[in-house]
Design an enzyme around this catalytic site. Structure first.
Site, PDB file in Angstrom:
ATOM      1  N   ILE A   1     -10.928  34.259 -35.384  1.00 25.21           N
ATOM      2  CA  ILE A   1     -10.940  33.437 -36.067  1.00 25.21           C
ATOM      3  C   ILE A   1      -9.485  33.453 -37.045  1.00 25.21           C
ATOM      4  O   ILE A   1      -8.731  32.428 -37.140  1.00 25.21           O
ATOM      5  CB  ILE A   1     -12.255  32.557 -36.399  1.00 25.21           C
ATOM      6  CG1 ILE A   1     -13.279  31.928 -35.140  1.00 25.21           C
ATOM      7  CG2 ILE A   1     -11.295  31.587 -36.636  1.00 25.21           C
ATOM      8  CD1 ILE A   1     -14.380  31.043 -35.276  1.00 25.21           C
ATOM      9  N   GLY A   2      -9.575  34.718 -37.226  1.00 22.11           N
ATOM     10  CA  GLY A   2      -8.883  34.549 -38.824  1.00 22.11           C
ATOM     11  C   GLY A   2      -7.644  34.365 -38.668  1.00 22.11           C
ATOM     12  O   GLY A   2      -6.207  34.404 -38.609  1.00 22.11           O
TER      13      GLY A   2
ATOM     14  N   TRP B   1      -6.233  34.488 -35.536  1.00 15.47           N
ATOM     15  CA  TRP B   1      -5.921  32.678 -35.151  1.00 15.47           C
ATOM     16  C   TRP B   1      -5.034  31.600 -35.581  1.00 15.47           C
ATOM     17  O   TRP B   1      -3.795  31.236 -35.306  1.00 15.47           O
ATOM     18  CB  TRP B   1      -6.834  32.074 -34.486  1.00 15.47           C
ATOM     19  CG  TRP B   1      -6.310  30.675 -33.549  1.00 15.47           C
ATOM     20  CD1 TRP B   1      -5.544  30.423 -32.894  1.00 15.47           C
ATOM     21  CD2 TRP B   1      -6.775  29.615 -35.050  1.00 15.47           C
ATOM     22  NE1 TRP B   1      -5.613  28.645 -32.505  1.00 15.47           N
ATOM     23  CE2 TRP B   1      -6.051  28.049 -33.586  1.00 15.47           C
ATOM     24  CE3 TRP B   1      -7.252  28.753 -35.308  1.00 15.47           C
ATOM     25  CZ2 TRP B   1      -6.316  26.998 -34.094  1.00 15.47           C
ATOM     26  CZ3 TRP B   1      -7.665  28.277 -36.248  1.00 15.47           C
ATOM     27  CH2 TRP B   1      -7.005  26.583 -35.290  1.00 15.47           C
ATOM     28  N   HIS B   2      -5.113  32.171 -37.360  1.00 15.49           N
ATOM     29  CA  HIS B   2      -4.773  31.025 -38.660  1.00 15.49           C
ATOM     30  C   HIS B   2      -3.604  31.338 -38.457  1.00 15.49           C
ATOM     31  O   HIS B   2      -2.018  31.373 -39.369  1.00 15.49           O
ATOM     32  CB  HIS B   2      -5.669  31.407 -39.351  1.00 15.49           C
ATOM     33  CG  HIS B   2      -6.961  30.268 -39.457  1.00 15.49           C
ATOM     34  ND1 HIS B   2      -8.125  30.532 -38.896  1.00 15.49           N
ATOM     35  CD2 HIS B   2      -6.997  28.694 -39.651  1.00 15.49           C
ATOM     36  CE1 HIS B   2      -8.497  29.846 -39.088  1.00 15.49           C
ATOM     37  NE2 HIS B   2      -8.428  28.357 -39.664  1.00 15.49           N
ATOM     38  N   GLY B   3      -3.206  32.825 -38.496  1.00 18.58           N
ATOM     39  CA  GLY B   3      -2.270  34.402 -38.683  1.00 18.58           C
ATOM     40  C   GLY B   3      -2.758  35.668 -38.661  1.00 18.58           C
ATOM     41  O   GLY B   3      -3.433  35.655 -39.268  1.00 18.58           O
TER      42      GLY B   3
END
Lengths: 478, 128
Positions: free
Chosen positions: A392-393, A395-397
């Site tokens: 998930i982290g 996915w942000h960058g």
């Protein structure tokens, strides 16, 4: 989405909601969504990319839909029945490209689109490639897996600074622009992260036999749906189809409910969040402010700003959907009032957490439990939770700060999981002492809130070094 | 002919008509857009409107305005000469840079912009 985008969408949503013919409404939603993704795409330094990226999103959607038909008995009939939708989408794409020739009346995109010929060639190539993939004598489930891997690879390139910069260099070579000015942030593909989620969800559910048959106009309408295109919530295709198939009339109560939600979202995002941005933590303020008190205020302001900005966008999307007869799922339910981290992640960006739970966490933990090696349950839970949150982290960058943020929450979730397991035998004891239970609950809320807030330091700042400096400053250690 | 086919034919005709419409003084419009991008400090648009050889100079011009407020005053451009894919554009009006209340005007009539047609787009390539 800008304020102008939202106001125009509101007007369009109301007009669409008033249409008595449901059949026409869905065609208009598709047409509006296609036009909207071009309109919303921001300008980038690479010439004509603001036209090609939305076009690529549309072609990915169409290609995915064709791949979803493989293995169905009525595949060819479905594709024939989809020709009007294909024709509409092609006409819209070409029409938007043709705006280039209207001089001062141009354009829907921030910069003039490319000439018509390359666009026609691109569409024809897409048809040929999709056709070849469809007729290839490979099992449909493998085609879907390959497409999922391709989508993951695309996201990895866009989210990894070095790869994104390399992609910018390549694109600048094509547009005869100086490669020396290439930067990781050159390619700002609006909505692609959410397109990824919707396409992968459809492909995985099709592989599992869970996805119902979706006509192209509904599938494309689902993936490109303009209220949720840029920032979610991430809806499910089956649920979207249910709403699309229902008869709907815009009544005064529905207009009021939808309008109320939109106004709330506008207030949260454009008033409260934008006010908090003045004092919220960012790289510049983090480097300049030295006081512990002010650093705490900046961090609290960031936490509030992030919630208001994001939940405001969700409110607007849900309100717009409501006006057209779509019940878009909730995305935030008072997350900062939760007494543990698990409850926080069941109430913050709910649809994202559900997506990762369905398509990663459950699959990984199931595979580990069924493995020949008898892993301890605690290890399975730790691995599944921590890797889910790291993803998930990322996915942000794809940077160290987002990875650390993800690990921060993964470890926190695991610790809570162990605590909850240890406390289970004492649950009845606690129920008999309501005051103690309430006090513990309040303590839980404060601890959870601050754990999340400290995690935002990693999220908000660009480098681990700066994040560590801020964390030290928060506790008077710098 | 069904309604659907008529609509598609009408749309195709409209697109053809649009494609055949000539644009009026496109090189001058490109320079005006370039100057507007400079005034708004829009680095992305400036990059799009500059040819490869001019991109660094355009960025330098933008950087030089970083600390000041820039506005355009009565700017109007027209193409003075065209040869193949190269056009010369001259402008009237001024670029006004304001710093702490002090205004400095850059007279645009003293400059001639060289604009190049690259794949149908007019791009600023120099200004003398």
């Amino acid at each position: 989405m800008t304020l102008l985008n939202i106001l125009v969408f509101c007007a369009a949503a109301i007009l669409l909601g008033l249409l008595r013919q449901d059949r026409w409404r869905h065609w208009l939603i598709l047409a509006l969504s296609v036009a909207a993704i071009y309109w919303m795409q921001p300008l980038m330094p690479i010439r004509q990319l603001d036209f090609w990226l939305p076009t690529a999103a549309i072609l990915l959607t169409l290609g995915t839909w064709v791949v979803l038909q493989t293995g169905r008995d009525d595949a060819r009939a479905s594709i024939r029945a989809a020709l009007p939708a294909l024709a509409l989408i092609a006409a819209l794409v070409l029409g938007i490209a043709a705006l280039r020739y209207l001089g001062d009346a141009c354009c829907l995109t921030p910069s003039p689109p490319p000439p018509l010929l390359p666009v026609v060639i691109a569409l024809l190539l897409a048809v040929i490639v999709t056709g070849v993939i469809f007729v290839l004598p490979i099992r449909g489930v493998y085609k879907m897996t390959l497409l999922i891997l391709l989508l993951i690879a695309l996201l990895v390139v866009l989210k990894t600074p070095r790869l994104s910069e390399a992609a910018s260099v390549w694109l600048r070579t094509l547009t005869q622009q100086p490669t020396g000015q290439a930067a990781a942030l050159d390619i700002r593909w609006l909505g692609i992260s959410y397109v990824f989620f919707r396409l992968v969800h459809a492909l995985r559910d099709r592989q599992s036999g869970l996805l119902p048959a979706l006509p192209l106009q509904h599938f494309a309408g689902y993936v490109l749906f303009f209220p949720t295109y840029t920032a979610g919530p991430i809806d499910r295709a089956e649920r979207f189809l249910k709403d699309a198939s229902r008869e709907f009339t815009l009544t005064w109560p529905v207009l009021y409910a939808g309008g109320q939600r939109i106004v709330l979202g506008l207030f949260k995002k454009f008033v409260l969040a934008d006010l908090l941005a003045v004092v919220a933590l960012d790289a510049i303020k983090a480097a300049q402010v030295e006081s512990t008190l002010w650093t705490w205020l900046m961090v609290y302001a960031y936490a509030c700003r992030l919630y208001l900005d994001f939940s405001g966008l969700s409110d607007i999307a849900i309100g717009l959907g409501r006006l057209m007869g779509f019940t878009i799922p909730e995305n935030f339910t008072a997350p900062y009032r939760k007494s543990d981290l698990t409850a926080f992640w069941n109430s913050w960006h709910i649809t994202l957490a559900m997506w990762f739970r369905a398509y990663y966490f459950n699959a990984v933990s199931r595979a580990l439990r069924a493995s020949r090696f008898k892993f301890p349950m605690a290890l399975i839970i730790a691995f599944s939770q921590i890797t889910t949150m790291i993803l998930i982290g990322m996915w942000h960058g794809n940077t160290w700060n987002f990875i650390i943020w993800g690990a921060w929450h993964g470890v926190g979730l695991f610790v809570h999981n162990r605590w909850a397991t240890a406390m289970k035998p004492r649950a009845r004891e606690l129920d008999a002492r309501p005051r103690l239970k309430a006090a513990l609950s309040l303590l839980g809320v404060l601890l959870t809130f601050h754990y999340v807030v400290l995690g935002w330091v990693w999220f908000a700042l660009p480098t681990p070094a700066l994040s560590l400096t801020v964390l030290q400053r928060l506790f008077g250690l710098s | 002919m069904t309604l659907r086919i008529r609509l598609i034919a009408l749309l195709a005709a409209a697109m053809l008509l649009a494609a055949c419409t000539g644009s009026t003084d496109a090189p001058a419009r490109a320079v005006e857009s370039y100057l507007q991008a400079l005034a708004r400090k829009d680095a992305d648009r400036l990059a799009q409107l500059s040819c490869a050889d001019w991109a660094d100079d355009a960025q330098q011009a933008l950087d030089s305005f970083a600390a000041v407020d820039v506005t355009l005053r009565d700017v109007s451009c027209r193409t003075s000469a065209v040869e193949d894919d190269i056009a010369s554009v001259s402008c009237t009006g001024a670029l006004a840079a304001t710093y702490q209340g002090e205004v400095r005007e850059l007279d645009l009539s003293k400059q001639v912009f060289e604009v190049v047609n690259q794949s149908g787009d007019w791009l600023v390539c120099s200004n003398d």
